[in-house]
Design a protein around this motif. Sequence first.
Motif, PDB file in Angstrom:
ATOM      1  N   ASP A 105       0.865  -1.327   0.059  1.00  0.00           N
ATOM      2  CA  ASP A 105       0.085   0.066   0.095  1.00  0.00           C
ATOM      3  C   ASP A 105       0.727   1.393   0.123  1.00  0.00           C
ATOM      4  O   ASP A 105       0.628   2.306  -0.744  1.00  0.00           O
ATOM      5  CB  ASP A 105      -1.034  -0.024   1.064  1.00  0.00           C
ATOM      6  N   GLY A 106       1.888   1.172   0.965  1.00  0.00           N
ATOM      7  CA  GLY A 106       2.786   2.369   0.964  1.00  0.00           C
ATOM      8  C   GLY A 106       3.456   2.711  -0.466  1.00  0.00           C
ATOM      9  O   GLY A 106       3.876   3.881  -0.862  1.00  0.00           O
ATOM     10  N   GLU A 107       4.078   1.259  -1.061  1.00  0.00           N
ATOM     11  CA  GLU A 107       4.743   1.511  -2.276  1.00  0.00           C
ATOM     12  C   GLU A 107       3.619   2.240  -3.564  1.00  0.00           C
ATOM     13  O   GLU A 107       4.171   3.033  -4.233  1.00  0.00           O
ATOM     14  CB  GLU A 107       5.275   0.247  -2.853  1.00  0.00           C
ATOM     15  N   LEU A 108       2.390   1.648  -3.427  1.00  0.00           N
ATOM     16  CA  LEU A 108       1.627   2.139  -4.392  1.00  0.00           C
ATOM     17  C   LEU A 108       1.293   3.795  -4.238  1.00  0.00           C
ATOM     18  O   LEU A 108       1.060   4.581  -4.992  1.00  0.00           O
ATOM     19  CB  LEU A 108      -0.060   1.304  -4.452  1.00  0.00           C
ATOM     20  N   ALA A 113       1.894   9.201  -6.155  1.00  0.00           N
ATOM     21  CA  ALA A 113       2.560  10.598  -5.842  1.00  0.00           C
ATOM     22  C   ALA A 113       3.592  11.023  -6.635  1.00  0.00           C
ATOM     23  O   ALA A 113       3.741  12.207  -7.006  1.00  0.00           O
ATOM     24  CB  ALA A 113       2.934  10.720  -4.236  1.00  0.00           C
ATOM     25  N   SER A 114       4.381  10.109  -7.272  1.00  0.00           N
ATOM     26  CA  SER A 114       5.605  10.418  -8.066  1.00  0.00           C
ATOM     27  C   SER A 114       4.991  10.409  -9.468  1.00  0.00           C
ATOM     28  O   SER A 114       5.869  10.941 -10.420  1.00  0.00           O
ATOM     29  CB  SER A 114       6.610   9.474  -7.945  1.00  0.00           C
ATOM     30  N   LEU A 115       4.079  10.147 -10.118  1.00  0.00           N
ATOM     31  CA  LEU A 115       3.672   9.787 -11.515  1.00  0.00           C
ATOM     32  C   LEU A 115       3.232  11.185 -12.224  1.00  0.00           C
ATOM     33  O   LEU A 115       2.544  12.052 -11.398  1.00  0.00           O
ATOM     34  CB  LEU A 115       2.496   8.943 -11.648  1.00  0.00           C
ATOM     35  N   ARG A 116       3.650  11.333 -13.211  1.00  0.00           N
ATOM     36  CA  ARG A 116       3.116  12.463 -13.969  1.00  0.00           C
ATOM     37  C   ARG A 116       2.548  12.007 -15.265  1.00  0.00           C
ATOM     38  O   ARG A 116       2.677  10.995 -15.905  1.00  0.00           O
ATOM     39  CB  ARG A 116       4.374  13.419 -14.562  1.00  0.00           C
TER      40      ARG A 116
END
Length: 118
Positions: A105-108, A113-116
């Motif tokens: 869940d944390g990784e997702l 948050a990092s996707l553009r």
Amino acid sequence: MTEFQDIRITELDADASGPAESGPLMNMVLNLSADAPVDCPDAFREAWNQPAPAMRRQAVVEGSRLASTCMAYELQGQIDQINEVISATNDACRLGTEQAELRQDGELRDLKASLRYD
């Protein structure tokens, strides 16, 4: 989130049980309530091999079965000890499952948050 279901012994599989290869020992096959999760047989084996106050015969988990090599009259004592180890193994597997799900869940969340998108 997938909830871990405790594994328990359901019955002796008399048809699968029988004499061991040598001596008076018997291979006693106990059916489990479900297939053990992938890491749980290793956790059971490690816990079973720890020093114990009473003698422990060989016991191995494979899928939805647990095989214990013992004398027939020793089986109830073995089951009592096995149940203690299964309980501890259930706790360890439940914790491992919860930690893996939290990590995923944390990784997702981090990935999201990092996707553009533009």
